[in-house]
Scaffold this motif. Structure first.
Motif, PDB file in Angstrom:
ATOM      1  N   PHE A  89       0.852  -1.317  -0.065  1.00 42.76           N
ATOM      2  CA  PHE A  89      -0.159  -0.007  -0.137  1.00 42.76           C
ATOM      3  C   PHE A  89       1.012   1.194   0.029  1.00 42.76           C
ATOM      4  N   LEU A  90       1.861   1.366   0.597  1.00 37.82           N
ATOM      5  CA  LEU A  90       3.126   2.307   0.866  1.00 37.82           C
ATOM      6  C   LEU A  90       3.385   2.718  -0.688  1.00 37.82           C
ATOM      7  N   GLU A  91       3.854   1.515  -1.402  1.00 37.46           N
ATOM      8  CA  GLU A  91       4.334   1.655  -2.659  1.00 37.46           C
ATOM      9  C   GLU A  91       3.548   2.400  -3.675  1.00 37.46           C
ATOM     10  N   ILE A  92       2.211   2.200  -3.337  1.00 34.52           N
ATOM     11  CA  ILE A  92       1.249   2.658  -4.118  1.00 34.52           C
ATOM     12  C   ILE A  92       1.100   4.045  -4.125  1.00 34.52           C
ATOM     13  N   CYS A  93       1.064   4.509  -2.556  1.00 32.96           N
ATOM     14  CA  CYS A  93       0.928   6.155  -2.186  1.00 32.96           C
ATOM     15  C   CYS A  93       2.251   6.570  -2.855  1.00 32.96           C
ATOM     16  N   TYR A  94       3.453   5.942  -2.464  1.00 31.71           N
ATOM     17  CA  TYR A  94       4.659   6.458  -2.911  1.00 31.71           C
ATOM     18  C   TYR A  94       4.930   6.960  -4.286  1.00 31.71           C
ATOM     19  N   VAL A  95       4.528   6.010  -5.099  1.00 31.88           N
ATOM     20  CA  VAL A  95       4.389   6.383  -6.409  1.00 31.88           C
ATOM     21  C   VAL A  95       3.624   7.291  -7.135  1.00 31.88           C
ATOM     22  N   VAL A 137      18.485  -3.124  -0.540  1.00 27.65           N
ATOM     23  CA  VAL A 137      19.753  -2.651  -1.489  1.00 27.65           C
ATOM     24  C   VAL A 137      19.140  -1.727  -2.785  1.00 27.65           C
ATOM     25  N   LEU A 138      18.155  -2.141  -3.166  1.00 25.12           N
ATOM     26  CA  LEU A 138      17.771  -1.153  -4.428  1.00 25.12           C
ATOM     27  C   LEU A 138      17.375   0.187  -3.892  1.00 25.12           C
ATOM     28  N   PHE A 139      16.617   0.173  -2.839  1.00 26.09           N
ATOM     29  CA  PHE A 139      15.992   1.358  -2.098  1.00 26.09           C
ATOM     30  C   PHE A 139      17.263   2.229  -1.567  1.00 26.09           C
ATOM     31  N   PHE A 183      15.104   5.055  -9.806  1.00 21.54           N
ATOM     32  CA  PHE A 183      15.367   3.829  -9.395  1.00 21.54           C
ATOM     33  C   PHE A 183      14.606   3.667  -7.938  1.00 21.54           C
ATOM     34  N   TYR A 184      14.537   4.832  -7.054  1.00 22.27           N
ATOM     35  CA  TYR A 184      13.958   4.662  -5.762  1.00 22.27           C
ATOM     36  C   TYR A 184      12.402   5.289  -5.857  1.00 22.27           C
ATOM     37  N   PRO A 202       9.438   0.335  -6.641  1.00 22.21           N
ATOM     38  CA  PRO A 202       8.119   0.020  -6.589  1.00 22.21           C
ATOM     39  C   PRO A 202       7.412  -0.762  -7.754  1.00 22.21           C
ATOM     40  N   LEU A 203       8.150  -0.714  -8.828  1.00 17.87           N
ATOM     41  CA  LEU A 203       7.653  -1.649  -9.918  1.00 17.87           C
ATOM     42  C   LEU A 203       8.273  -3.315  -9.692  1.00 17.87           C
TER      43      LEU A 203
END
Length: 314
Positions: free
Chosen positions: A74-80, A255-257, A283-284, A289-290
């Motif tokens: 859910f956070l990733e949806i909000c973030y993007v 690592v990615l983030f 990237f972040y 998120p993808l």
């Protein structure tokens, strides 16, 4: 719509709006960028919503690990959503103007959700530490009440700090230009537009990053160092493989983030370049998120099983 630029000659200009240049330096591929960002946004929404749905519907996934994963999705949806719709709006309408208030709002939400991601990644690593290093007491330690409080703390812990930082950034005077050479309102390109010496503000950014990003990252590293030691002590190769598979996905996301975000915010302002900043930010803000739904689903048998059940029900 015509882009408005403000330049100061003698006096400090009062900036009421900025211009997000975004990818305007690539006029020949605007249609491609529009299609690419639209597809990526839809994949992120669908992928993360699927994870939220299956963690709620499948009783097998009613565990702390998947409770935090649902929060993370859910956070990733909000973030993007803070960045991508604005990118698409600029491409579709060619209107790159953004009011100071909207710019500050976008930055504030971006920083708050970024802080939540740092804290939630630390909480998820703690969950894996307890599960692997103290499995007999896992259910007792990671009880529903504690999980709820950890999630609430992750969501709301950074709000006061980031609201304060946003107010501090936008209390600056902007006299060089009002053109932000980025695809969203972020700290490094905004600081470049400020008048005079911004070293104090840069230092405050470093302090906040240490508080909300570096400290959680240290907790992640501490958790995983203990996890690795515990895994290596397991008597069988099968046990080691199973234990490592439960946390390898989370470690890859960390690592990615952290890799791209740390380079962006901890570099001195003098070393920032628009092209590098945009690439690292992609990237972040978008690519992580993808990849998250794919990383967590493709490497987790329980998630794959729940997805199959959902598909068969349909």
């Amino acid at each position: 719509m015509k882009q408005e630029e403000i330049k100061a000659e003698d006096n400090v200009s009062t900036v009421t709006q900025f211009v997000l240049l975004g990818f305007s330096d690539l006029p020949n591929i605007q249609s491609f960028l529009s299609g690419m960002f639209s597809v990526i946004y839809m994949i992120i929404l669908v992928g993360n919503f699927l994870i939220i749905i299956i963690t709620k519907m499948d009783p097998i996934l009613h565990k702390p690990m998947y409770f935090f994963l649902a929060n993370f999705s859910f956070l990733e949806i909000c973030y993007v959503t803070v960045t991508v719709p604005r990118i698409l709006f600029s491409i579709w309408t060619q209107d790159r103007n953004i009011s100071t208030l909207f710019c500050a709002t976008q930055l504030c939400f971006f920083l708050v959700f970024g802080t939540t991601e740092c804290l939630l990644l630390a909480v998820m690593s703690y969950d894996r530490y307890v599960a692997i290093c103290n499995p007999l007491h896992y259910a007792l330690i990671m009880n529903p009440t504690k999980c709820t409080w950890l999630a609430v703390g992750s969501w709301f812990g950074g709000i006061p700090v980031q609201i304060g930082q946003t107010c501090q950034i936008f209390s600056l005077h902007f006299c060089n230009s009002n053109q932000i050479d980025h695809f969203f309102c972020d700290i490094p390109p905004i600081l470049k537009l400020a008048c005079g010496d911004t070293s104090v503000h840069e230092m405050s950014v470093y302090v906040v990053v240490m508080m909300v990003a570096a400290v959680p990252f240290i907790l992640v590293l501490t958790s995983y160092s203990r996890i690795i030691v515990t895994i290596l002590r397991l008597p069988t190769a099968k046990g080691r493989t199973k234990a490592f598979s439960t946390c390898s996905s989370h470690l890859l996301v960390v690592v990615l983030f952290y890799g791209s975000a740390t380079v962006t915010y901890l570099r001195p302002k003098s070393t920032h370049s628009p092209g590098t900043d945009k690439l690292l930010s992609l990237f972040y803000t978008i690519l992580t998120p993808l990849f998250n739904p794919m990383i967590y689903s493709l490497r987790n048998k329980e998630v794959i099983g729940a997805l199959r059940k959902l598909i068969l029900l349909k």
